[in-house]
Design a protein around this motif. Structure first.
Motif, PDB file in Angstrom:
ATOM      1  N   VAL A 407      24.316  33.668  24.655  1.00 56.94           N
ATOM      2  CA  VAL A 407      25.406  34.553  25.072  1.00 56.94           C
ATOM      3  C   VAL A 407      26.391  34.629  23.907  1.00 56.94           C
ATOM      4  O   VAL A 407      26.746  33.605  23.310  1.00 56.94           O
ATOM      5  CB  VAL A 407      26.110  34.005  26.329  1.00 56.94           C
ATOM      6  CG1 VAL A 407      27.373  34.803  26.633  1.00 56.94           C
ATOM      7  CG2 VAL A 407      25.149  34.016  27.514  1.00 56.94           C
ATOM      8  N   ALA A 434      25.406  29.447  24.112  1.00 54.45           N
ATOM      9  CA  ALA A 434      26.453  30.422  23.806  1.00 54.45           C
ATOM     10  C   ALA A 434      27.030  30.182  22.427  1.00 54.45           C
ATOM     11  O   ALA A 434      26.983  29.068  21.898  1.00 54.45           O
ATOM     12  CB  ALA A 434      27.564  30.355  24.848  1.00 54.45           C
ATOM     13  N   ALA A 456      20.675  38.512  22.294  1.00 54.19           N
ATOM     14  CA  ALA A 456      21.587  37.928  23.279  1.00 54.19           C
ATOM     15  C   ALA A 456      21.424  38.625  24.623  1.00 54.19           C
ATOM     16  O   ALA A 456      21.321  39.856  24.681  1.00 54.19           O
ATOM     17  CB  ALA A 456      23.028  38.051  22.794  1.00 54.19           C
ATOM     18  N   ILE A 458      23.717  38.587  27.031  1.00 50.17           N
ATOM     19  CA  ILE A 458      25.043  38.973  27.546  1.00 50.17           C
ATOM     20  C   ILE A 458      26.059  38.889  26.411  1.00 50.17           C
ATOM     21  O   ILE A 458      25.959  38.021  25.533  1.00 50.17           O
ATOM     22  CB  ILE A 458      25.464  38.033  28.707  1.00 50.17           C
ATOM     23  CG1 ILE A 458      24.610  38.282  29.955  1.00 50.17           C
ATOM     24  CG2 ILE A 458      26.953  38.171  29.036  1.00 50.17           C
ATOM     25  CD1 ILE A 458      24.809  37.246  31.033  1.00 50.17           C
ATOM     26  N   ILE A 474      31.956  41.349  31.252  1.00 52.81           N
ATOM     27  CA  ILE A 474      30.608  40.816  31.016  1.00 52.81           C
ATOM     28  C   ILE A 474      29.669  41.996  30.804  1.00 52.81           C
ATOM     29  O   ILE A 474      29.502  42.830  31.709  1.00 52.81           O
ATOM     30  CB  ILE A 474      30.121  39.953  32.198  1.00 52.81           C
ATOM     31  CG1 ILE A 474      31.024  38.730  32.364  1.00 52.81           C
ATOM     32  CG2 ILE A 474      28.679  39.526  31.972  1.00 52.81           C
ATOM     33  CD1 ILE A 474      30.616  37.829  33.510  1.00 52.81           C
ATOM     34  N   ASP A 476      25.943  43.192  30.291  1.00 51.74           N
ATOM     35  CA  ASP A 476      24.525  42.857  30.426  1.00 51.74           C
ATOM     36  C   ASP A 476      23.757  43.653  29.379  1.00 51.74           C
ATOM     37  O   ASP A 476      23.476  44.839  29.551  1.00 51.74           O
ATOM     38  CB  ASP A 476      24.051  43.200  31.840  1.00 51.74           C
ATOM     39  CG  ASP A 476      22.606  42.769  32.104  1.00 51.74           C
ATOM     40  OD1 ASP A 476      21.847  42.659  31.133  1.00 51.74           O
ATOM     41  OD2 ASP A 476      22.252  42.584  33.289  1.00 51.74           O
ATOM     42  N   VAL A 510      27.509  34.901  34.913  1.00 49.03           N
ATOM     43  CA  VAL A 510      26.594  34.820  33.767  1.00 49.03           C
ATOM     44  C   VAL A 510      25.273  34.181  34.180  1.00 49.03           C
ATOM     45  O   VAL A 510      24.195  34.665  33.834  1.00 49.03           O
ATOM     46  CB  VAL A 510      27.250  34.039  32.610  1.00 49.03           C
ATOM     47  CG1 VAL A 510      26.218  33.692  31.533  1.00 49.03           C
ATOM     48  CG2 VAL A 510      28.380  34.846  31.996  1.00 49.03           C
ATOM     49  N   ILE A 514      21.563  36.075  34.004  1.00 50.35           N
ATOM     50  CA  ILE A 514      20.453  35.511  33.225  1.00 50.35           C
ATOM     51  C   ILE A 514      19.261  35.217  34.125  1.00 50.35           C
ATOM     52  O   ILE A 514      18.104  35.461  33.760  1.00 50.35           O
ATOM     53  CB  ILE A 514      20.916  34.250  32.470  1.00 50.35           C
ATOM     54  CG1 ILE A 514      21.908  34.637  31.370  1.00 50.35           C
ATOM     55  CG2 ILE A 514      19.734  33.509  31.867  1.00 50.35           C
ATOM     56  CD1 ILE A 514      22.496  33.452  30.620  1.00 50.35           C
TER      57      ILE A 514
END
Length: 518
Positions: A407, A434, A456, A458, A474, A476, A510, A514
């Motif tokens: 992320v 992340a 990635a 996100i 956020i 996607d 998150v 995922i």
């Protein structure tokens, strides 16, 4: 002007700098390329290998083997097969002389270091000593397609166990290992033979004299190499090498062993001794070695191995006796085994062929003797990790998708780096991979391009407004790419790829996204 004055020294220094700069401009830059026969491995490949090694280690550990890590450098004397000579002191290995004029080399395999370790620490180690080892090895050989000078091996060996029960255990463990990493039954077979049987056949054929082992050594070497090439050369090609010799398609001639037709028939009878069951194969081998004590002992050992494996549930569909297995290394003294993958792949010319061998090993009771002067029984197996990875990729079980990246927390205000580090720390504590974008944050589009290149799932966005309201955006990235590729405007509106959530709900959202991408 006197020598040493400030003005003279300044001029002298300037002239020297000018000359140095001129040399720097003409000096050739090094080429940015890997050395011939070597390659680099990136993200997903390294991760796949690490996961496979972890799976293999789990099987070895379950069988009671302990890990051992030896130095990548050994003395050339310890490696044994490649002693220094005047013309090419590092033949077969990458070797050099140290400050004491001792020859050192990168390890050629993981077995020779084991022999040295056991000899050096035998008073401290249990007997039998069961160890596994994983890591790169180096061979100074001519590289070719798929053939590199550095590659990974994964070995397991038992030192100090004379019983063929140790060999049977290695075969069972090899079968289990292949299945654990993703090769199902029906796509592999572990083949077992015995060097003693082959020696018995050569004794009957008249190319081995038990009272004088050095007699006919050249002929036996040619016979062994010929048998090992059976899959490539076939019956006629092997027979030619057993006899006067063979001329290949290019016109090059390879000298043969010089056996008579009757002698060649005995050897070829050994090659075709395999029958429907292990019992039938052993019976045929016993016929071929009639009159040879060493050959009869070898057949006895094969029968014992087959019985032990059958008792554990390893039938001929997983492990089988196959006289065609020779193994190229000269130090094998008893049972030898090879794991072959039986499914077809296409070669570089688009022709179907079997994938072939990914593992091999056997009993080598004389290797430790080089150090101690005493014969120490040992048996083991080595898996070619890169070959096995290539097999899984060929079957579509690995390498089909790019590994998911981290992320990416974007940077909207470089003065608020502490806030972004706080976000990424919270994600990591929750077990989410992340990172904060650490490039130049001036162009936000470049941050999203970076996230895309990192694969990635996100991107987290928190500007000053979001910070004041206690929320984050956020994005996607997987859904966004799918929408951009195929969705209509209406679908894009119904399936937004960017959400605004409360900062307190960020981790949960998150995780949910995922999980949905998986």
């Amino acid at each position: 002007m006197p020598y040493g004055s400030g003005r003279f020294k300044a001029c002298f220094t300037q002239d020297t700098q000018d000359q140095t700069m001129a040399k720097d401009k003409t000096r050739a830059r090094p080429r940015a390329e890997t050395p011939k026969g070597f390659r680099d491995y990136f993200g997903a490949e390294v991760t796949e290998r690490a996961e496979m090694l972890h799976q293999i280690a789990g099987v070895y550990h379950a069988y009671g083997f302990d890990a051992l890590e030896t130095s990548a450098v050994e003395t050339v004397e310890a490696l044994g097969k490649f002693l220094p000579d005047v013309d090419r002191p590092n033949e077969g290995v990458f070797g050099w002389q140290d400050e004491d004029a001792d020859w050192l080399a990168l390890r050629y395999d993981l077995t020779a270091p084991l022999a040295r370790v056991y000899s050096q620490f035998r008073n401290d180690l249990p007997t039998p000593y069961r160890r596994y080892a994983m890591g790169p090895v180096w061979r100074n050989e001519k590289p070719g397609p798929g053939r590199f000078r550095q590659f990974y091996q994964c070995d397991a060996d038992t030192v100090g166990a004379p019983s063929v029960a140790a060999d049977a255990e290695i075969c069972a463990m090899l079968s289990d290992t292949l299945e654990v990493v993703g090769i199902p039954r029906g796509d592999y077979i572990v083949k077992v033979n015995n060097r003693k049987v082959l020696n018995g056949v050569m004794e009957v054929a008249g190319v081995l004299d038990p009272s004088d082992p050095d007699k006919f050594v050249t002929e036996r070497g040619i016979v062994l190499r010929a048998i090992d090439k059976f899959d490539r050369l076939g019956d006629a090609g092997v027979r030619a090498l057993l006899g006067a010799g063979r001329k290949d398609e290019s016109g090059d001639f390879t000298k043969g062993a010089g056996l008579s037709a009757e002698q060649a028939d005995i050897v070829m009878g050994f090659m075709f001794a395999r029958r429907d069951t292990g019992v039938q194969t052993a019976a045929r081998l016993r016929e071929l070695v009639t009159g040879s004590a060493i050959g009869a002992t070898g057949v006895d050992e094969l029968e014992t191995i087959a019985e032990l494996l059958e008792a554990q549930g390893y039938g001929a569909d997983r492990v089988m006796i196959d006289p065609a297995v020779v193994r190229g290394l000269g130090y094998y003294t008893g049972p030898v085994f090879e794991a072959e993958l039986t499914f077809e792949i296409l070669d570089e010319k688009g022709r179907p062929r079997q994938f072939g061998s990914v593992s091999g090993g056997g009993r080598y009771d004389d290797l430790v003797k080089r150090f101690t002067g005493q014969e120490v029984p040992a048996t083991g197996v080595s898996i070619g990790v890169d070959r096995l990875l290539a097999a899984l990729r060929a079957k579509g079980r690995m390498g089909q998708q790019t590994a998911q990246g981290p992320v990416v927390v974007t940077v909207m205000d470089r003065d608020r780096m502490a806030d972004y580090q706080s976000i990424v720390a919270e994600l990591r504590r929750a077990g989410i991979r992340a990172e904060v974008y650490l490039g130049n944050p001036k162009q936000f589009g470049n941050q999203l391009k970076y996230a895309d290149k990192r694969n990635a799932p996100i991107a987290i966005i928190e500007g000053g407004d979001e910070k004041a309201r206690g929320v984050v955006q956020i994005k996607d990235l997987v859904l966004g790419a799918q929408i951009a590729a195929s969705a209509s405007l209406e679908e894009w509106k119904d399936r937004p790829s960017q959400y605004e959530v409360a900062r307190a709900d960020m981790v949960a959202r998150v995780k949910a996204i995922i999980a949905g991408q998986a």
